[in-house]
Design a protein around this motif. Structure first.
Motif, PDB file in Angstrom:
ATOM      1  N   LYS A   3       0.839  -1.209   0.000  1.00 57.96           N
ATOM      2  CA  LYS A   3       0.000   0.000   0.000  1.00 57.96           C
ATOM      3  C   LYS A   3       0.868   1.252   0.000  1.00 57.96           C
ATOM      4  O   LYS A   3       0.593   2.202  -0.711  1.00 57.96           O
ATOM      5  CB  LYS A   3      -0.898   0.026   1.239  1.00 57.96           C
ATOM      6  N   ILE A   4       1.911   1.232   0.799  1.00 57.94           N
ATOM      7  CA  ILE A   4       2.815   2.381   0.890  1.00 57.94           C
ATOM      8  C   ILE A   4       3.534   2.579  -0.436  1.00 57.94           C
ATOM      9  O   ILE A   4       3.639   3.694  -0.942  1.00 57.94           O
ATOM     10  CB  ILE A   4       3.820   2.196   2.041  1.00 57.94           C
ATOM     11  N   LEU A   5       4.038   1.478  -1.008  1.00 57.48           N
ATOM     12  CA  LEU A   5       4.740   1.582  -2.283  1.00 57.48           C
ATOM     13  C   LEU A   5       3.816   2.100  -3.386  1.00 57.48           C
ATOM     14  O   LEU A   5       4.207   2.935  -4.194  1.00 57.48           O
ATOM     15  CB  LEU A   5       5.326   0.221  -2.664  1.00 57.48           C
ATOM     16  N   LYS A   6       2.586   1.595  -3.415  1.00 56.84           N
ATOM     17  CA  LYS A   6       1.604   2.036  -4.410  1.00 56.84           C
ATOM     18  C   LYS A   6       1.340   3.538  -4.270  1.00 56.84           C
ATOM     19  O   LYS A   6       1.262   4.262  -5.259  1.00 56.84           O
ATOM     20  CB  LYS A   6       0.313   1.232  -4.245  1.00 56.84           C
ATOM     21  N   LYS A   7       1.226   3.984  -3.031  1.00 58.05           N
ATOM     22  CA  LYS A   7       0.982   5.397  -2.753  1.00 58.05           C
ATOM     23  C   LYS A   7       2.109   6.280  -3.291  1.00 58.05           C
ATOM     24  O   LYS A   7       1.887   7.419  -3.673  1.00 58.05           O
ATOM     25  CB  LYS A   7       0.832   5.596  -1.242  1.00 58.05           C
ATOM     26  N   HIS A   8       3.318   5.727  -3.349  1.00 59.48           N
ATOM     27  CA  HIS A   8       4.476   6.484  -3.808  1.00 59.48           C
ATOM     28  C   HIS A   8       4.841   6.196  -5.259  1.00 59.48           C
ATOM     29  O   HIS A   8       5.951   6.478  -5.698  1.00 59.48           O
ATOM     30  CB  HIS A   8       5.668   6.235  -2.887  1.00 59.48           C
ATOM     31  N   GLY A   9       3.911   5.612  -6.017  1.00 54.46           N
ATOM     32  CA  GLY A   9       4.094   5.500  -7.453  1.00 54.46           C
ATOM     33  C   GLY A   9       4.590   4.169  -7.992  1.00 54.46           C
ATOM     34  O   GLY A   9       4.768   4.033  -9.189  1.00 54.46           O
ATOM     35  N   VAL A  10       4.834   3.196  -7.125  1.00 57.70           N
ATOM     36  CA  VAL A  10       5.263   1.880  -7.612  1.00 57.70           C
ATOM     37  C   VAL A  10       4.056   1.195  -8.238  1.00 57.70           C
ATOM     38  O   VAL A  10       2.980   1.166  -7.654  1.00 57.70           O
ATOM     39  CB  VAL A  10       5.839   1.017  -6.460  1.00 57.70           C
ATOM     40  N   ASN A  11       4.228   0.657  -9.446  1.00 58.94           N
ATOM     41  CA  ASN A  11       3.090   0.000 -10.093  1.00 58.94           C
ATOM     42  C   ASN A  11       3.419  -1.406 -10.592  1.00 58.94           C
ATOM     43  O   ASN A  11       2.584  -2.068 -11.177  1.00 58.94           O
ATOM     44  CB  ASN A  11       2.526   0.861 -11.226  1.00 58.94           C
ATOM     45  N   TYR A  12       4.644  -1.868 -10.351  1.00 58.73           N
ATOM     46  CA  TYR A  12       5.039  -3.227 -10.706  1.00 58.73           C
ATOM     47  C   TYR A  12       5.579  -3.945  -9.485  1.00 58.73           C
ATOM     48  O   TYR A  12       6.235  -3.333  -8.638  1.00 58.73           O
ATOM     49  CB  TYR A  12       6.152  -3.225 -11.764  1.00 58.73           C
ATOM     50  N   ILE A  13       5.297  -5.239  -9.408  1.00 62.72           N
ATOM     51  CA  ILE A  13       5.913  -6.081  -8.401  1.00 62.72           C
ATOM     52  C   ILE A  13       6.585  -7.240  -9.129  1.00 62.72           C
ATOM     53  O   ILE A  13       6.234  -7.564 -10.263  1.00 62.72           O
ATOM     54  CB  ILE A  13       4.900  -6.618  -7.359  1.00 62.72           C
ATOM     55  N   ARG A  14       7.570  -7.852  -8.508  1.00 66.81           N
ATOM     56  CA  ARG A  14       8.257  -8.989  -9.104  1.00 66.81           C
ATOM     57  C   ARG A  14       7.860 -10.245  -8.342  1.00 66.81           C
ATOM     58  O   ARG A  14       7.963 -10.294  -7.119  1.00 66.81           O
ATOM     59  CB  ARG A  14       9.765  -8.801  -9.046  1.00 66.81           C
ATOM     60  N   LEU A  15       7.408 -11.227  -9.086  1.00 67.95           N
ATOM     61  CA  LEU A  15       7.047 -12.515  -8.494  1.00 67.95           C
ATOM     62  C   LEU A  15       8.043 -13.567  -8.952  1.00 67.95           C
ATOM     63  O   LEU A  15       8.507 -13.531 -10.088  1.00 67.95           O
ATOM     64  CB  LEU A  15       5.636 -12.924  -8.910  1.00 67.95           C
ATOM     65  N   ARG A  16       8.351 -14.500  -8.093  1.00 72.39           N
ATOM     66  CA  ARG A  16       9.291 -15.564  -8.419  1.00 72.39           C
ATOM     67  C   ARG A  16       8.558 -16.900  -8.414  1.00 72.39           C
ATOM     68  O   ARG A  16       7.795 -17.199  -7.509  1.00 72.39           O
ATOM     69  CB  ARG A  16      10.418 -15.595  -7.389  1.00 72.39           C
ATOM     70  N   LEU A  17       8.797 -17.666  -9.432  1.00 77.47           N
ATOM     71  CA  LEU A  17       8.214 -18.995  -9.563  1.00 77.47           C
ATOM     72  C   LEU A  17       9.349 -19.996  -9.708  1.00 77.47           C
ATOM     73  O   LEU A  17      10.126 -19.938 -10.653  1.00 77.47           O
ATOM     74  CB  LEU A  17       7.296 -19.056 -10.784  1.00 77.47           C
ATOM     75  N   TRP A  18       9.467 -20.904  -8.753  1.00 76.92           N
ATOM     76  CA  TRP A  18      10.538 -21.893  -8.795  1.00 76.92           C
ATOM     77  C   TRP A  18      10.229 -23.004  -9.776  1.00 76.92           C
ATOM     78  O   TRP A  18       9.098 -23.466  -9.899  1.00 76.92           O
ATOM     79  CB  TRP A  18      10.774 -22.506  -7.418  1.00 76.92           C
ATOM     80  N   TYR A  19      11.263 -23.447 -10.469  1.00 76.36           N
ATOM     81  CA  TYR A  19      11.165 -24.570 -11.401  1.00 76.36           C
ATOM     82  C   TYR A  19      10.949 -25.870 -10.638  1.00 76.36           C
ATOM     83  O   TYR A  19      10.167 -26.711 -11.033  1.00 76.36           O
ATOM     84  CB  TYR A  19      12.448 -24.645 -12.235  1.00 76.36           C
ATOM     85  N   ASN A  20      11.651 -26.015  -9.526  1.00 77.85           N
ATOM     86  CA  ASN A  20      11.574 -27.219  -8.702  1.00 77.85           C
ATOM     87  C   ASN A  20      10.701 -26.913  -7.479  1.00 77.85           C
ATOM     88  O   ASN A  20      11.132 -26.207  -6.581  1.00 77.85           O
ATOM     89  CB  ASN A  20      12.973 -27.644  -8.266  1.00 77.85           C
ATOM     90  N   PRO A  21       9.482 -27.450  -7.413  1.00 79.64           N
ATOM     91  CA  PRO A  21       8.574 -27.131  -6.302  1.00 79.64           C
ATOM     92  C   PRO A  21       9.124 -27.473  -4.921  1.00 79.64           C
ATOM     93  O   PRO A  21       8.735 -26.854  -3.941  1.00 79.64           O
ATOM     94  CB  PRO A  21       7.325 -27.962  -6.599  1.00 79.64           C
TER      95      PRO A  21
END
Length: 54
Positions: A3-21
């Motif tokens: 919420k704080i980041l959005k308020k300050h103009g951040v509009n992208y987040i990085r998600l990580r998906l592991w190949y090996n569960p």
């Protein structure tokens, strides 16, 4: 925190998906990543998907 980041103009987040569960330990596995992506998309974020091949 997002919420704080959005308020300050951040509009992208990085998600990580592991190949090996097993390495994901339930945190960055496919089902969790999809859930986070859907939730944050409704909040107005776009996302980058990181897919480490380890």
């Amino acid at each position: 925190m997002l919420k704080i980041l959005k308020k300050h103009g951040v509009n992208y987040i990085r998600l990580r998906l592991w190949y090996n569960p097993v390495q994901a330990n339930g945190y960055n596995d496919l089902s969790n990543t999809i859930a986070v992506a859907k939730r944050e998309k409704t909040r107005g974020f776009k996302f980058l998907l990181r897919y480490p091949l380890l």
